[in-house]
Design a protein around this motif. Structure first.
Motif, mmCIF file in Angstrom:
data_model
loop_
_atom_site.group_PDB
_atom_site.id
_atom_site.type_symbol
_atom_site.label_atom_id
_atom_site.label_comp_id
_atom_site.label_asym_id
_atom_site.label_seq_id
_atom_site.Cartn_x
_atom_site.Cartn_y
_atom_site.Cartn_z
ATOM 1 N N PRO A 14 24.644 -41.277 -22.075
ATOM 2 C CA PRO A 14 25.620 -41.736 -21.738
ATOM 3 C C PRO A 14 25.619 -42.748 -23.135
ATOM 4 O O PRO A 14 25.335 -43.227 -23.360
ATOM 5 C CB PRO A 14 25.831 -42.738 -20.605
ATOM 6 C CG PRO A 14 24.597 -42.893 -19.598
ATOM 7 C CD PRO A 14 23.380 -41.901 -20.711
ATOM 8 N N GLN A 15 27.791 -42.980 -22.821
ATOM 9 C CA GLN A 15 27.627 -43.302 -23.708
ATOM 10 C C GLN A 15 27.608 -44.886 -24.096
ATOM 11 O O GLN A 15 27.066 -45.233 -25.433
ATOM 12 C CB GLN A 15 29.310 -43.389 -24.140
ATOM 13 C CG GLN A 15 30.153 -43.832 -25.286
ATOM 14 C CD GLN A 15 31.522 -43.869 -25.610
ATOM 15 O OE1 GLN A 15 32.395 -43.237 -24.308
ATOM 16 N NE2 GLN A 15 32.079 -44.656 -26.339
ATOM 17 N N TYR A 16 27.588 -45.776 -23.402
ATOM 18 C CA TYR A 16 26.648 -46.557 -23.210
ATOM 19 C C TYR A 16 25.843 -47.063 -22.539
ATOM 20 O O TYR A 16 25.452 -47.658 -21.438
ATOM 21 C CB TYR A 16 28.329 -47.692 -22.564
ATOM 22 C CG TYR A 16 29.500 -47.895 -23.366
ATOM 23 C CD1 TYR A 16 29.521 -48.688 -24.190
ATOM 24 C CD2 TYR A 16 30.347 -47.125 -22.677
ATOM 25 C CE1 TYR A 16 30.762 -48.538 -25.534
ATOM 26 C CE2 TYR A 16 31.502 -47.480 -23.676
ATOM 27 C CZ TYR A 16 32.112 -47.486 -24.576
ATOM 28 O OH TYR A 16 33.341 -47.302 -25.089
ATOM 29 N N ASN A 39 37.067 -45.137 -20.565
ATOM 30 C CA ASN A 39 37.130 -45.980 -19.294
ATOM 31 C C ASN A 39 36.024 -47.407 -18.559
ATOM 32 O O ASN A 39 36.803 -47.281 -17.604
ATOM 33 C CB ASN A 39 38.275 -45.478 -18.240
ATOM 34 C CG ASN A 39 39.116 -44.299 -18.699
ATOM 35 O OD1 ASN A 39 40.056 -45.017 -19.621
ATOM 36 N ND2 ASN A 39 39.551 -43.576 -18.351
ATOM 37 N N PHE A 40 35.499 -46.483 -19.567
ATOM 38 C CA PHE A 40 33.583 -47.481 -18.583
ATOM 39 C C PHE A 40 33.796 -46.856 -17.765
ATOM 40 O O PHE A 40 32.731 -48.197 -17.087
ATOM 41 C CB PHE A 40 34.126 -48.677 -19.277
ATOM 42 C CG PHE A 40 34.921 -49.482 -20.579
ATOM 43 C CD1 PHE A 40 33.650 -49.683 -21.554
ATOM 44 C CD2 PHE A 40 35.389 -49.865 -20.563
ATOM 45 C CE1 PHE A 40 34.305 -50.266 -22.934
ATOM 46 C CE2 PHE A 40 36.757 -50.635 -21.595
ATOM 47 C CZ PHE A 40 34.883 -50.413 -22.797
ATOM 48 N N ARG A 41 33.491 -45.896 -17.359
ATOM 49 C CA ARG A 41 33.225 -45.278 -16.159
ATOM 50 C C ARG A 41 32.317 -43.844 -16.029
ATOM 51 O O ARG A 41 33.170 -43.316 -16.935
ATOM 52 C CB ARG A 41 33.855 -45.616 -15.331
ATOM 53 C CG ARG A 41 34.400 -46.497 -14.200
ATOM 54 C CD ARG A 41 35.711 -46.421 -13.544
ATOM 55 N NE ARG A 41 35.517 -45.304 -12.571
ATOM 56 C CZ ARG A 41 34.275 -45.578 -11.377
ATOM 57 N NH1 ARG A 41 34.405 -47.362 -11.277
ATOM 58 N NH2 ARG A 41 33.808 -45.568 -10.636
ATOM 59 N N GLY A 68 27.664 -52.442 -16.452
ATOM 60 C CA GLY A 68 27.710 -52.745 -15.125
ATOM 61 C C GLY A 68 28.374 -51.905 -13.958
ATOM 62 O O GLY A 68 27.824 -51.795 -12.944
ATOM 63 N N HIS A 69 29.011 -50.513 -14.782
ATOM 64 C CA HIS A 69 29.392 -49.846 -13.868
ATOM 65 C C HIS A 69 28.009 -48.920 -13.104
ATOM 66 O O HIS A 69 27.033 -48.724 -13.607
ATOM 67 C CB HIS A 69 30.339 -48.499 -14.316
ATOM 68 C CG HIS A 69 30.494 -46.945 -13.918
ATOM 69 N ND1 HIS A 69 30.776 -47.507 -12.918
ATOM 70 C CD2 HIS A 69 29.738 -46.000 -14.159
ATOM 71 C CE1 HIS A 69 31.425 -46.430 -12.735
ATOM 72 N NE2 HIS A 69 30.756 -45.627 -12.682
ATOM 73 N N PHE A 201 33.548 -57.165 -16.864
ATOM 74 C CA PHE A 201 33.331 -55.277 -16.085
ATOM 75 C C PHE A 201 32.492 -56.780 -14.906
ATOM 76 O O PHE A 201 31.610 -56.752 -14.843
ATOM 77 C CB PHE A 201 32.312 -55.138 -17.027
ATOM 78 C CG PHE A 201 32.645 -54.708 -18.671
ATOM 79 C CD1 PHE A 201 33.756 -53.445 -18.143
ATOM 80 C CD2 PHE A 201 32.133 -54.594 -19.828
ATOM 81 C CE1 PHE A 201 34.402 -53.052 -19.331
ATOM 82 C CE2 PHE A 201 32.318 -53.698 -21.024
ATOM 83 C CZ PHE A 201 33.559 -53.295 -20.267
ATOM 84 N N PRO A 202 32.857 -55.287 -13.990
ATOM 85 C CA PRO A 202 32.116 -55.646 -12.205
ATOM 86 C C PRO A 202 30.301 -55.666 -13.008
ATOM 87 O O PRO A 202 30.977 -54.910 -13.125
ATOM 88 C CB PRO A 202 32.684 -55.204 -11.819
ATOM 89 C CG PRO A 202 34.087 -54.657 -12.001
ATOM 90 C CD PRO A 202 34.327 -54.783 -13.248
ATOM 91 N N SER A 203 29.277 -56.813 -11.702
ATOM 92 C CA SER A 203 28.198 -56.354 -12.138
ATOM 93 C C SER A 203 27.664 -56.586 -10.671
ATOM 94 O O SER A 203 27.648 -57.666 -10.260
ATOM 95 C CB SER A 203 28.021 -57.212 -13.329
ATOM 96 O OG SER A 203 25.996 -57.292 -13.344
ATOM 97 N N LEU A 204 26.670 -55.096 -10.790
ATOM 98 C CA LEU A 204 25.459 -55.457 -9.884
ATOM 99 C C LEU A 204 24.374 -55.979 -9.804
ATOM 100 O O LEU A 204 23.810 -56.537 -9.447
ATOM 101 C CB LEU A 204 25.345 -53.977 -8.495
ATOM 102 C CG LEU A 204 26.946 -53.525 -8.077
ATOM 103 C CD1 LEU A 204 26.190 -51.843 -8.105
ATOM 104 C CD2 LEU A 204 27.183 -54.924 -6.989
#
Length: 257
Positions: A14-16, A39-41, A68-69, A201-204
């Motif tokens: 993945p890119q990130y 889109n960071f997903r 965090g995705h 960014f939402p994080s788990l």
């Protein structure tokens, strides 16, 4: 990477995704393809479209570090249904204990019994607090584990690390306490950044990534001089973002102040 690297094959990253995937792949001269994440997903169709019979490994950190995705259970299963059975999906669940109670988070153990090309990675470095002991584990089909055993060093995990891991597994009260502290810390950081009108960014996981809307270097150095170590994300081509690890109540309060 050592076991499944072939000149004619390639790995999807993945890119990130966690930086170690790319670093170790390059160290072994592996061919890599980056999964774009505009889109960071991560998008499952994008992953599948980049996969063919020459794809040896697909790395997915779930949830992702640093953005965090995460991919849901049905998304991971959809990938497994639509990739060649010879392609291994490496599902890195370093933050599993923080994320597992989220309703749509993958039940990867159930999927692994159904799809032998799924390899699950977990660690004692996060919620168990044993990062310095460098201990983690894989859950995979027996044939895959046997292949990995052919290339691993005979004493690749220290006996003291194994003893600590065993003790950590028995201390589930510590895990519950860590989850509770982390939840409060995340909420406090979210409120702080909302008040400062900064996007997150939402994080788990046990971290939160924030967009400072300016280059993060000066802020990073200012915090460093204040005795606080944050993680700038320039290496991820996110020069304006910084990742904050959730600490103790006292540590979080100092950072927020």
């Amino acid at each position: 990477i050592q076991t499944f690297n072939r000149p004619e094959n390639y790995f999807l990253i993945p890119q990130y995704g966690f930086s170690a995937y790319k670093i170790n792949s390059k160290a072994h001269n592996a061919n890599i393809k980056i999964i774009p994440t505009p889109n960071f997903r991560l998008e499952v169709e994008q992953i599948i479209s980049l996969t063919n019979k020459n794809t040896a490994l697909i790395f997915i950190d779930n949830p992702n570090n640093p953005i965090g995705h995460y991919l849901k259970h049905q998304e991971i299963e959809y990938i497994l249904k639509n990739i060649p059975s010879t392609t291994l999906l490496i599902l890195d669940e370093a933050y599993y204990e923080y994320a597992k109670d989220t309703s749509d988070y993958p039940n990867s153990l159930a999927l692994q019994t159904k799809y032998p090309n799924l390899v699950i990675l977990r660690t004692f470095s996060k919620i168990y607090g044993l990062a310095g002991l460098r201990i983690g584990y894989a859950i995979a089909d027996q044939t895959i584990i046997e292949l990995l055993n052919r290339v691993r060093f005979p004493f690749n995990v220290a006996s003291l690390s194994l003893a600590a891991a065993n003790a950590a597994l028995d201390d589930q009260e510590f895990v519950k306490k860590s989850i509770a502290i982390n939840k409060v810390g995340l909420l406090n950081y979210q409120a702080c950044f909302e008040q400062l009108k900064l996007d997150i960014f939402p994080s788990l996981g046990n971290f939160i990534t924030v967009d400072l809307k300016q280059n993060s270097n000066d802020f990073f150095n200012f915090m460093l001089n204040s005795g606080i170590i944050l993680r700038p994300l320039t290496a991820y081509q996110l020069p304006n973002h910084i990742r904050v690890s959730i600490g103790t109540d006292r540590q979080n309060t100092k950072v927020i102040e």
